[in-house]
Design a protein around this motif. Structure first.
Motif, PDB file in Angstrom:
ATOM      1  N   ALA A  66       5.513  -3.392  -8.081  1.00 53.31           N
ATOM      2  CA  ALA A  66       4.877  -3.875  -6.851  1.00 53.31           C
ATOM      3  C   ALA A  66       4.090  -5.154  -7.107  1.00 53.31           C
ATOM      4  O   ALA A  66       4.154  -6.116  -6.323  1.00 53.31           O
ATOM      5  CB  ALA A  66       3.973  -2.795  -6.275  1.00 53.31           C
ATOM      6  N   LEU A  67       3.331  -5.182  -8.207  1.00 51.35           N
ATOM      7  CA  LEU A  67       2.537  -6.370  -8.518  1.00 51.35           C
ATOM      8  C   LEU A  67       3.441  -7.554  -8.853  1.00 51.35           C
ATOM      9  O   LEU A  67       3.143  -8.699  -8.487  1.00 51.35           O
ATOM     10  CB  LEU A  67       1.584  -6.061  -9.680  1.00 51.35           C
ATOM     11  CG  LEU A  67       0.476  -5.052  -9.367  1.00 51.35           C
ATOM     12  CD1 LEU A  67      -0.286  -4.692 -10.635  1.00 51.35           C
ATOM     13  CD2 LEU A  67      -0.484  -5.595  -8.316  1.00 51.35           C
ATOM     14  N   ALA A  68       4.548  -7.278  -9.510  1.00 52.20           N
ATOM     15  CA  ALA A  68       5.487  -8.352  -9.850  1.00 52.20           C
ATOM     16  C   ALA A  68       6.134  -8.947  -8.611  1.00 52.20           C
ATOM     17  O   ALA A  68       6.539 -10.118  -8.611  1.00 52.20           O
ATOM     18  CB  ALA A  68       6.565  -7.823 -10.793  1.00 52.20           C
ATOM     19  N   MET A  69       6.218  -8.168  -7.539  1.00 51.45           N
ATOM     20  CA  MET A  69       6.837  -8.642  -6.299  1.00 51.45           C
ATOM     21  C   MET A  69       5.819  -9.218  -5.319  1.00 51.45           C
ATOM     22  O   MET A  69       6.130  -9.423  -4.151  1.00 51.45           O
ATOM     23  CB  MET A  69       7.613  -7.497  -5.638  1.00 51.45           C
ATOM     24  CG  MET A  69       8.841  -7.072  -6.412  1.00 51.45           C
ATOM     25  SD  MET A  69       9.860  -5.847  -5.539  1.00 51.45           S
ATOM     26  CE  MET A  69       8.764  -4.418  -5.555  1.00 51.45           C
ATOM     27  N   GLY A  70       4.600  -9.458  -5.775  1.00 51.90           N
ATOM     28  CA  GLY A  70       3.637 -10.170  -4.946  1.00 51.90           C
ATOM     29  C   GLY A  70       2.562  -9.325  -4.306  1.00 51.90           C
ATOM     30  O   GLY A  70       1.784  -9.838  -3.500  1.00 51.90           O
ATOM     31  N   ALA A  71       2.473  -8.035  -4.647  1.00 57.00           N
ATOM     32  CA  ALA A  71       1.449  -7.187  -4.042  1.00 57.00           C
ATOM     33  C   ALA A  71       0.043  -7.668  -4.366  1.00 57.00           C
ATOM     34  O   ALA A  71      -0.894  -7.428  -3.601  1.00 57.00           O
ATOM     35  CB  ALA A  71       1.617  -5.740  -4.507  1.00 57.00           C
ATOM     36  N   GLY A  72      -0.104  -8.381  -5.482  1.00 57.47           N
ATOM     37  CA  GLY A  72      -1.418  -8.883  -5.853  1.00 57.47           C
ATOM     38  C   GLY A  72      -1.992  -9.892  -4.882  1.00 57.47           C
ATOM     39  O   GLY A  72      -3.193 -10.182  -4.914  1.00 57.47           O
ATOM     40  N   ASN A  73      -1.152 -10.440  -4.004  1.00 57.16           N
ATOM     41  CA  ASN A  73      -1.643 -11.374  -2.987  1.00 57.16           C
ATOM     42  C   ASN A  73      -2.405 -10.673  -1.871  1.00 57.16           C
ATOM     43  O   ASN A  73      -3.069 -11.341  -1.066  1.00 57.16           O
ATOM     44  CB  ASN A  73      -0.478 -12.149  -2.381  1.00 57.16           C
ATOM     45  CG  ASN A  73       0.199 -13.051  -3.394  1.00 57.16           C
ATOM     46  OD1 ASN A  73      -0.459 -13.642  -4.240  1.00 57.16           O
ATOM     47  ND2 ASN A  73       1.523 -13.157  -3.316  1.00 57.16           N
TER      48      ASN A  73
ATOM     49  N   PHE B 265       0.836  -1.203   0.000  1.00 55.97           N
ATOM     50  CA  PHE B 265       0.000   0.000   0.000  1.00 55.97           C
ATOM     51  C   PHE B 265       0.873   1.256   0.000  1.00 55.97           C
ATOM     52  O   PHE B 265       0.509   2.264  -0.604  1.00 55.97           O
ATOM     53  CB  PHE B 265      -0.940   0.015   1.205  1.00 55.97           C
ATOM     54  CG  PHE B 265      -2.076   0.995   1.047  1.00 55.97           C
ATOM     55  CD1 PHE B 265      -3.223   0.632   0.360  1.00 55.97           C
ATOM     56  CD2 PHE B 265      -2.003   2.278   1.577  1.00 55.97           C
ATOM     57  CE1 PHE B 265      -4.264   1.534   0.201  1.00 55.97           C
ATOM     58  CE2 PHE B 265      -3.035   3.183   1.430  1.00 55.97           C
ATOM     59  CZ  PHE B 265      -4.178   2.805   0.735  1.00 55.97           C
ATOM     60  N   ALA B 266       2.020   1.205   0.677  1.00 57.08           N
ATOM     61  CA  ALA B 266       2.941   2.338   0.654  1.00 57.08           C
ATOM     62  C   ALA B 266       3.428   2.600  -0.765  1.00 57.08           C
ATOM     63  O   ALA B 266       3.613   3.763  -1.171  1.00 57.08           O
ATOM     64  CB  ALA B 266       4.124   2.079   1.585  1.00 57.08           C
ATOM     65  N   LEU B 267       3.623   1.547  -1.546  1.00 60.19           N
ATOM     66  CA  LEU B 267       4.023   1.730  -2.944  1.00 60.19           C
ATOM     67  C   LEU B 267       2.884   2.350  -3.752  1.00 60.19           C
ATOM     68  O   LEU B 267       3.132   3.142  -4.667  1.00 60.19           O
ATOM     69  CB  LEU B 267       4.454   0.394  -3.544  1.00 60.19           C
ATOM     70  CG  LEU B 267       5.823  -0.096  -3.064  1.00 60.19           C
ATOM     71  CD1 LEU B 267       6.067  -1.539  -3.489  1.00 60.19           C
ATOM     72  CD2 LEU B 267       6.943   0.811  -3.587  1.00 60.19           C
TER      73      LEU B 267
END
Length: 399
Positions: free
Chosen positions: A238-245, A213-215
């Motif tokens: 961010a999404l590539a690093m797993g934020a989508g979870n 969320f900070a990103l």
């Protein structure tokens, strides 16, 4: 000159003796004189400004036994769950602050601001700083939507006060206070609060969901600077690093990507991000973010959501009107800007596109309407704003 004691002023101002003592030590009471271990204060001294009291109150509590419990810092935002399981995840959390804050988050992100404000009120002065910072952030935004602007400003002041004393505390507290203070300012398009560290200084100290969320907050900030490609890059990273979870941060990341791609006139990519956000949000009714971002989405809600989900669209627009009214009541006086407050949501969406340099034909193609309809909406908007030139729309838009 007559003087009174700390004890007498504590009673006079309805404050604790310890707080009055701290105000004297911090030099916030003009004319106070130290005698041994005590202070003498001019009898006609006025009560310090609210900002000074907030600062001193936080210092008082931090110097006591206040703790930062990461588990109570926006716990639902920091939870990975399958769409459709949001409320169940909140209810399964540990009884007490963690569950209470999580349920307040759930109600807020579902557009139930009145309930969220009520649920967080008791935690605004909690000694558990994870719960307290969470409560202040939720309470501030919830009260924007219910028209309680004074309460919203109070909670935002608490966030900034926590940031002002963070340098004296643990790195974890510094990261938490920076996170909530940045969210409180950037999403209202306000200047960054004084003392806010650079994101790379506190981002690694946040748990993964809050980091995501900070990103989003950072991507939103880059969007406001006009760096649309850079903002979109932050989202993709961010999404590539797993934020989508983490569904709640992921919804907001996708929404800021819609803002970016619409500003770059990449409508197909904007639709992909909007539908990705919708797929995450719809099973749990997490529609608040869509209402908050409506004016920035460049008509994508009208173009994509309204035809397929008309009843949900109506609810989003209701959220938009309530939230944006409170948003302007904080933003406009603070910044000196004059974001439009008397346009319909459709007029605002069309005006946003026009202010971004879209032609009438491009707007018509995007919205699947005639060019004459576009002209009619833009003419109505410009008449309401008392302007005659298309380029003047920028002054009243969220650009």
């Amino acid at each position: 000159m007559a003087y009174l004691t700390v004890q007498e002023f504590a009673q006079k101002w309805n404050l604790s003796e310890r707080m009055v003592q701290q105000l004297c030590v911090q030099g916030r009471i003009e004319g106070a004189r130290k005698f041994g271990r005590s202070w003498a204060i001019p009898a006609d001294e006025q009560k310090p400004a609210e900002s000074s009291l907030i600062h001193s109150q936080i210092l008082e509590q931090l110097s006591d036994h206040t703790l930062l419990d990461d588990a109570n810092l926006m716990p639902l935002m920091n939870t990975a769950f399958m769409p459709g399981q949001c409320r169940a995840m909140a209810e399964a959390m540990a009884a007490g602050p963690q569950r209470d804050i999580a349920l307040a988050e759930y109600h807020y992100f579902c557009g139930q601001s009145e309930m969220a404000a009520k649920e967080t009120e008791d935690y605004l002065t909690s000694h558990d700083m994870g719960a307290r910072l969470s409560a202040c952030l939720i309470y501030a935004y919830a009260n924007l939507s219910v028209g309680q602007i004074r309460r919203a400003k109070f909670a935002l002041g608490e966030l900034n006060a926590a940031l002002s004393v963070a340098g004296e505390q643990s790195p974890q507290f510094q990261a938490a206070s920076a996170f909530v203070a940045a969210a409180g300012a950037v999403l209202l398009h306000l200047p960054l609060p004084e003392g806010l560290p650079k994101i790379e200084g506190f981002l690694p100290l946040l748990p993964p969901g809050l980091r995501a969320f900070a990103l989003y907050v950072y991507a939103h900030y880059r969007y406001l600077q006009g760096d649309y490609a850079g903002s979109a890059g932050i989202v993709e990273g961010a999404l590539a690093m797993g934020a989508g979870n983490y569904p709640i941060p992921a919804i907001y990341l996708h929404l800021v990507a819609v803002m970016d791609t619409m500003s770059l006139k990449q409508t197909d990519q904007a639709k992909v991000h909007l539908l990705a956000a919708w797929d995450l949000a719809q099973p749990d009714d997490l529609i608040e973010g869509f209402g908050e971002h409506h004016g920035l989405l460049g008509g994508m809600l009208e173009s994509v959501i309204k035809p397929e989900w008309p009843e949900d669209f109506k609810r989003i627009i209701d959220i938009t009107y309530r939230f944006s009214a409170g948003w302007r009541n904080v933003h406009n006086p603070e910044t000196g800007h004059d974001v439009a407050d008397d346009l319909t949501t459709t007029e605002f969406a069309f005006s946003m596109l026009a202010a971004r340099g879209w032609t009438n034909q491009e707007i018509a193609d995007h919205m699947h309407i005639s060019i004459n309809t576009v002209k009619r909406y833009l003419s109505s908007a410009m008449n309401k704003l008392h302007i005659s030139h298309r380029q003047d729309l920028k002054k009243y838009m969220l650009l």
